[in-house]
Scaffold this motif. Structure first.
Motif, PDB file in Angstrom:
ATOM      1  N   GLN A  46       5.837  -3.007   6.844  1.00 28.02           N
ATOM      2  CA  GLN A  46       7.245  -2.612   6.777  1.00 28.02           C
ATOM      3  C   GLN A  46       7.357  -1.095   6.911  1.00 28.02           C
ATOM      4  OE1 GLN A  46       9.056  -3.999   3.180  1.00 28.02           O
ATOM      5  NE2 GLN A  46       9.030  -6.167   3.803  1.00 28.02           N
ATOM      6  N   GLN A  47       8.556  -0.653   7.297  1.00 27.81           N
ATOM      7  CA  GLN A  47       8.846   0.777   7.334  1.00 27.81           C
ATOM      8  C   GLN A  47       9.067   1.267   5.910  1.00 27.81           C
ATOM      9  OE1 GLN A  47       8.951   2.802   9.991  1.00 27.81           O
ATOM     10  NE2 GLN A  47       8.561   1.207  11.521  1.00 27.81           N
ATOM     11  N   CYS A  48       8.612   2.479   5.651  1.00 29.88           N
ATOM     12  CA  CYS A  48       8.810   3.066   4.307  1.00 29.88           C
ATOM     13  C   CYS A  48      10.259   3.506   4.124  1.00 29.88           C
ATOM     14  CB  CYS A  48       7.880   4.233   4.111  1.00 29.88           C
ATOM     15  SG  CYS A  48       6.132   3.764   4.065  1.00 29.88           S
ATOM     16  N   SER A  53       0.839  -1.204   0.000  1.00 29.29           N
ATOM     17  CA  SER A  53       0.000   0.000   0.000  1.00 29.29           C
ATOM     18  C   SER A  53       0.870   1.249   0.000  1.00 29.29           C
ATOM     19  CB  SER A  53      -0.904  -0.009   1.231  1.00 29.29           C
ATOM     20  OG  SER A  53      -0.115   0.104   2.418  1.00 29.29           O
ATOM     21  N   ALA A  54       0.257   2.394  -0.175  1.00 26.88           N
ATOM     22  CA  ALA A  54       0.985   3.657  -0.066  1.00 26.88           C
ATOM     23  C   ALA A  54       1.403   3.872   1.392  1.00 26.88           C
ATOM     24  CB  ALA A  54       0.089   4.798  -0.542  1.00 26.88           C
ATOM     25  N   CYS A  55       2.467   4.647   1.576  1.00 22.53           N
ATOM     26  CA  CYS A  55       2.996   4.876   2.923  1.00 22.53           C
ATOM     27  C   CYS A  55       2.038   5.728   3.745  1.00 22.53           C
ATOM     28  CB  CYS A  55       4.346   5.560   2.843  1.00 22.53           C
ATOM     29  SG  CYS A  55       5.676   4.461   2.298  1.00 22.53           S
ATOM     30  N   THR A  56       1.771   5.282   4.929  1.00 22.11           N
ATOM     31  CA  THR A  56       0.969   6.027   5.898  1.00 22.11           C
ATOM     32  C   THR A  56       1.690   5.977   7.245  1.00 22.11           C
ATOM     33  OG1 THR A  56      -1.070   5.332   4.778  1.00 22.11           O
ATOM     34  CG2 THR A  56      -1.275   6.242   7.005  1.00 22.11           C
ATOM     35  N   ASN A  57       2.009   7.202   7.774  1.00 24.06           N
ATOM     36  CA  ASN A  57       2.772   7.282   9.032  1.00 24.06           C
ATOM     37  C   ASN A  57       4.084   6.497   8.930  1.00 24.06           C
ATOM     38  OD1 ASN A  57       0.736   8.822  10.261  1.00 24.06           O
ATOM     39  ND2 ASN A  57      -0.368   6.962  10.900  1.00 24.06           N
ATOM     40  N   ASN A  58       4.712   6.627   7.749  1.00 30.31           N
ATOM     41  CA  ASN A  58       6.013   6.008   7.493  1.00 30.31           C
ATOM     42  C   ASN A  58       5.951   4.482   7.495  1.00 30.31           C
ATOM     43  OD1 ASN A  58       8.742   6.415   6.823  1.00 30.31           O
ATOM     44  ND2 ASN A  58       9.402   6.061   8.941  1.00 30.31           N
ATOM     45  N   LYS A  59       4.758   3.933   7.207  1.00 26.23           N
ATOM     46  CA  LYS A  59       4.605   2.481   7.148  1.00 26.23           C
ATOM     47  C   LYS A  59       3.804   2.098   5.914  1.00 26.23           C
ATOM     48  CE  LYS A  59       4.816   1.601  12.132  1.00 26.23           C
ATOM     49  NZ  LYS A  59       4.100   1.027  13.308  1.00 26.23           N
ATOM     50  N   LYS A  60       4.086   0.912   5.396  1.00 30.98           N
ATOM     51  CA  LYS A  60       3.330   0.362   4.272  1.00 30.98           C
ATOM     52  C   LYS A  60       3.002  -1.095   4.584  1.00 30.98           C
ATOM     53  CE  LYS A  60       7.570  -0.762   1.727  1.00 30.98           C
ATOM     54  NZ  LYS A  60       8.314  -0.592   0.458  1.00 30.98           N
ATOM     55  N   SER A  61       1.948  -1.598   4.001  1.00 30.82           N
ATOM     56  CA  SER A  61       1.513  -2.963   4.315  1.00 30.82           C
ATOM     57  C   SER A  61       1.060  -3.683   3.054  1.00 30.82           C
ATOM     58  CB  SER A  61       0.383  -2.924   5.340  1.00 30.82           C
ATOM     59  OG  SER A  61      -0.750  -2.266   4.794  1.00 30.82           O
TER      60      SER A  61
END
Length: 232
Positions: free
Chosen positions: A230-232, A200-208
């Motif tokens: 994962q961390q972006c 997915s797009a990064c949200t709060n420096n995270k992607k899933s």
């Protein structure tokens, strides 16, 4: 028989003490303790004195240590002198003294003397000085002799600690590896999944991303492994 043996040992101890033999000592609990004589000519222990103020000519501080009479040999000098550079005194400001007032040979170019009474010295000759500065002809640097055996033992102890630390680290890694393998085996036995989706797009420096559970959807472990963050 036991009484005679104890009496005989006590008699030997008394004779040894009477002859000035320090190898036997009665500890007062009816048990004989064998000890080594540590009061030899090379055992000199001192109590540290206070550091002097900095000498502006030699840029050294000196310390007079006094011998410990009860722990040192009779022929030990009553005092010993130790020096250190003034820059080790944090109370002094940098560049507190004039440069070039007394110029001595470099300490790194002079060898340490042999150990005498627990002290080694370097004698640095005066190379140049400013007029009427009153510089000593020789700058004497003194330090305590290091016990090579103790240093070797310390090094050995450090190696042992280092080895134990390495072994603990390896055991921990092996334990984690076994735990991970057990977890993977459990997942493969109870869970089946489809293909992973795109991240997915990064949200709060995270992607899933996620994948469909084809078997074991009612199990917590399967649901947990169906999502990856994962961390972006």
């Amino acid at each position: 028989m036991l009484v005679r043996l104890v009496s005989g040992l006590a008699l030997i101890n008394c004779l040894a003490l009477a002859a000035g033999n320090p190898l036997l000592q009665d500890d007062g609990d009816e048990e004989l303790t064998f000890i080594r004589d540590k009061r030899s000519s090379d055992v000199c222990k001192y109590s540290k004195g206070d550091w002097s103020t900095c000498n502006p000519l030699t840029k050294l501080e000196t310390r007079q240590d006094r011998v410990r009479a009860g722990s040192s040999a009779a022929d030990c000098p009553q005092t010993r002198t130790i020096t250190r550079n003034c820059n080790k005194d944090k109370s002094l400001k940098p560049n507190s003294f004039k440069k070039g007032l007394c110029v001595y040979a470099k300490a790194r170019d002079v060898d340490w003397s042999d150990c005498q009474n627990g002290v080694r010295q370097k004698l640095l000759k005066l190379l140049s000085s400013k007029p009427d500065a009153g510089c000593p002809n020789v700058k004497v640097i003194s330090k305590k002799c290091k016990n090579k055996k103790a240093k070797k033992d310390d090094k050995s102890d450090k190696n042992v600690k280092k080895e134990k630390k390495r072994e603990r680290k390896e055991k921990k890694a092996e334990k984690q590896k076994r735990k991970q393998e057990k977890k993977e085996n459990k997942i493969s036995e109870k869970c089946d999944f489809g293909n992973w989706s795109e991240f997915s797009a990064c949200t709060n420096n995270k992607k899933s991303r996620s994948r469909q559970i084809t078997r074991g959807g009612d199990l917590k472990i399967c649901r947990k492994e169906a999502t990856q963050i994962q961390q972006c």
